[in-house]
Scaffold this motif. Structure first.
Motif, PDB file in Angstrom:
ATOM      1  N   TYR A   1     -19.253   6.074 -26.652  1.00  0.00           N
ATOM      2  CA  TYR A   1     -19.543   5.417 -28.185  1.00  0.00           C
ATOM      3  C   TYR A   1     -20.214   4.166 -27.806  1.00  0.00           C
ATOM      4  O   TYR A   1     -21.446   3.914 -28.438  1.00  0.00           O
ATOM      5  CB  TYR A   1     -18.185   5.141 -28.890  1.00  0.00           C
ATOM      6  CG  TYR A   1     -18.478   4.312 -30.246  1.00  0.00           C
ATOM      7  CD1 TYR A   1     -18.810   5.031 -31.158  1.00  0.00           C
ATOM      8  CD2 TYR A   1     -18.266   2.892 -30.166  1.00  0.00           C
ATOM      9  CE1 TYR A   1     -19.177   4.602 -32.532  1.00  0.00           C
ATOM     10  CE2 TYR A   1     -18.447   2.346 -31.527  1.00  0.00           C
ATOM     11  CZ  TYR A   1     -18.698   2.964 -32.558  1.00  0.00           C
ATOM     12  OH  TYR A   1     -19.229   2.457 -33.912  1.00  0.00           O
ATOM     13  N   LEU A   2     -19.915   3.268 -26.849  1.00  0.00           N
ATOM     14  CA  LEU A   2     -20.676   2.015 -26.392  1.00  0.00           C
ATOM     15  C   LEU A   2     -22.098   2.439 -25.946  1.00  0.00           C
ATOM     16  O   LEU A   2     -22.865   1.642 -26.387  1.00  0.00           O
ATOM     17  CB  LEU A   2     -19.667   1.396 -25.654  1.00  0.00           C
ATOM     18  CG  LEU A   2     -18.918   0.209 -26.142  1.00  0.00           C
ATOM     19  CD1 LEU A   2     -17.976  -0.369 -24.731  1.00  0.00           C
ATOM     20  CD2 LEU A   2     -19.367  -0.752 -27.139  1.00  0.00           C
ATOM     21  N   ARG A   3     -22.163   3.554 -25.240  1.00  0.00           N
ATOM     22  CA  ARG A   3     -23.479   3.647 -24.683  1.00  0.00           C
ATOM     23  C   ARG A   3     -24.422   4.058 -25.679  1.00  0.00           C
ATOM     24  O   ARG A   3     -25.385   3.443 -25.836  1.00  0.00           O
ATOM     25  CB  ARG A   3     -23.294   4.808 -23.596  1.00  0.00           C
ATOM     26  CG  ARG A   3     -24.429   5.178 -23.254  1.00  0.00           C
ATOM     27  CD  ARG A   3     -24.362   6.531 -22.100  1.00  0.00           C
ATOM     28  NE  ARG A   3     -23.573   7.528 -22.780  1.00  0.00           N
ATOM     29  CZ  ARG A   3     -23.940   8.370 -23.496  1.00  0.00           C
ATOM     30  NH1 ARG A   3     -25.270   8.556 -23.718  1.00  0.00           N
ATOM     31  NH2 ARG A   3     -23.394   9.565 -23.867  1.00  0.00           N
ATOM     32  N   LEU A   4     -24.082   4.701 -26.799  1.00  0.00           N
ATOM     33  CA  LEU A   4     -24.868   5.078 -27.722  1.00  0.00           C
ATOM     34  C   LEU A   4     -25.051   3.645 -28.712  1.00  0.00           C
ATOM     35  O   LEU A   4     -26.191   3.551 -29.164  1.00  0.00           O
ATOM     36  CB  LEU A   4     -24.389   6.026 -28.801  1.00  0.00           C
ATOM     37  CG  LEU A   4     -24.110   7.534 -28.122  1.00  0.00           C
ATOM     38  CD1 LEU A   4     -23.347   8.467 -29.029  1.00  0.00           C
ATOM     39  CD2 LEU A   4     -25.363   8.007 -27.743  1.00  0.00           C
ATOM     40  N   LEU A   5     -24.107   2.905 -28.844  1.00  0.00           N
ATOM     41  CA  LEU A   5     -24.209   1.776 -29.550  1.00  0.00           C
ATOM     42  C   LEU A   5     -25.313   0.851 -29.127  1.00  0.00           C
ATOM     43  O   LEU A   5     -26.299   0.381 -29.712  1.00  0.00           O
ATOM     44  CB  LEU A   5     -23.125   0.980 -29.980  1.00  0.00           C
ATOM     45  CG  LEU A   5     -22.973  -0.175 -30.600  1.00  0.00           C
ATOM     46  CD1 LEU A   5     -23.294   0.138 -32.106  1.00  0.00           C
ATOM     47  CD2 LEU A   5     -21.552  -1.005 -30.484  1.00  0.00           C
ATOM     48  N   VAL A   6     -25.064   0.624 -27.837  1.00  0.00           N
ATOM     49  CA  VAL A   6     -25.995  -0.219 -26.966  1.00  0.00           C
ATOM     50  C   VAL A   6     -27.313   0.207 -26.953  1.00  0.00           C
ATOM     51  O   VAL A   6     -28.440  -0.865 -26.995  1.00  0.00           O
ATOM     52  CB  VAL A   6     -25.382  -0.641 -25.607  1.00  0.00           C
ATOM     53  CG1 VAL A   6     -26.219  -1.459 -24.658  1.00  0.00           C
ATOM     54  CG2 VAL A   6     -23.988  -1.506 -25.625  1.00  0.00           C
ATOM     55  N   ASP A   7     -27.508   1.372 -26.585  1.00  0.00           N
ATOM     56  CA  ASP A   7     -28.949   2.081 -26.229  1.00  0.00           C
ATOM     57  C   ASP A   7     -29.637   2.042 -27.637  1.00  0.00           C
ATOM     58  O   ASP A   7     -30.948   1.384 -27.609  1.00  0.00           O
ATOM     59  CB  ASP A   7     -28.752   3.409 -25.969  1.00  0.00           C
ATOM     60  CG  ASP A   7     -28.386   3.622 -24.750  1.00  0.00           C
ATOM     61  OD1 ASP A   7     -28.229   2.533 -23.837  1.00  0.00           O
ATOM     62  OD2 ASP A   7     -28.160   4.763 -24.029  1.00  0.00           O
TER      63      ASP A   7
END
Length: 280
Positions: A227-233
């Motif tokens: 989830y964080l990966r998508l958010l940060v990207d």
């Protein structure tokens, strides 16, 4: 010269008369429940005091950007022990408890009842690795003269781990976020640096002696890492003409009564280590 002035005035009137006000209808999605449920247990504390934030999404051009949710029912249950923790409504969108008991490895169930609909999510409390060292340097970044802060932590061998590292400079409004998977660092020490480059357009300045950075390392689940990966990207590539079209991120909170009426936000349960570094 009089004909020139007459022609000039005529042109101004012509331009002004061609100006029309165009009203564009901006499509508005229905308001959705937003759940900010970060139960973070800082190592060395009891972790009993926890807060969950509830709000509803608002239209982009609305004057009120945050619409707090009042009157909801919020509870968290340790599914391993059966212990229940009720979060009391503070009448401002905050729901709090002073009796939460964090247990490493146990799984927790969040239940939110709002507008007669039940939202649930589950997460396991993941331990965090030790921070070995925090130091400054000028060796790793893009600018060899710019100061950077380095954080070294030790990853345990033979265990699949995921981390969330957060830097917050005292001069910046937004933090710098890193999501980490131990796929290539298993069982080793690993160092991550944070450098700020001077940018006159954004008003950013390099770190200077005396600047302070708050640092937090979290142990997180694989699901939250993704989830964080998508958010940060999405955040980092915003405005890039070659980036994918941003989409609303759906977390792990599921509407059990109406799956189409999704909720935004995420329920996480983590152990964290926090420290602070001041540049010399």
């Amino acid at each position: 010269m009089k004909p020139f002035y007459i022609l000039y005035i005529f042109l101004l009137l012509s331009i002004a008369s061609c100006t029309d006000v165009i009203e564009v209808d901006v499509p508005e999605a229905p308001p959705r429940l937003t759940i900010e449920a970060s139960l973070d247990w800082e190592r060395g504390t009891t972790g009993t005091n926890q807060t969950i934030l509830l709000s509803t999404s608002t239209p982009y051009f609305a004057e009120q950007k945050i619409a707090p949710v009042l009157g909801a029912s919020v509870r968290v249950t340790n599914t391993d022990t059966g212990a229940e923790f009720v979060f009391e409504d503070q009448s401002n969108g905050q729901y709090t408890t002073s009796s939460f008991i964090p247990v490493l490895g146990d799984t927790y169930l969040l239940e939110v009842i709002y507008n007669n609909e039940r939202y649930t999510a589950t997460e396991t409390l993941v331990p965090v690795s030790n921070i070995v060292d925090v130091f400054q340097s000028t060796e790793n970044g893009d600018d060899e003269d710019a100061l950077e802060v380095n954080v070294t932590f030790e990853d345990p061998a033979g265990v699949e781990n995921y981390y969330f590292l957060r830097f917050q400079s005292d001069a910046d409004l937004f933090p710098e976020l890193y999501y980490i998977k131990d796929e290539f660092i298993d069982g080793n020490e690993f160092t991550i640096y944070y450098e700020k480059l001077a940018d006159e357009d954004d008003g950013n300045a390099e770190f200077q002696s005396g600047d302070t950075v708050d640092i937090a390392l979290y142990g997180i689940s694989e699901q939250y890492h993704d989830y964080l990966r998508l958010l940060v990207d999405q955040y980092e590539f915003a405005g890039n003409p070659f980036s994918p079209t941003p989409v609303p991120l759906v977390g792990n909170c599921v509407n059990m009564d109406d799956p189409e009426n999704i909720a935004y936000g995420y329920f996480r349960v983590t152990e964290t280590i926090k420290t602070q570094y001041t540049f010399e």
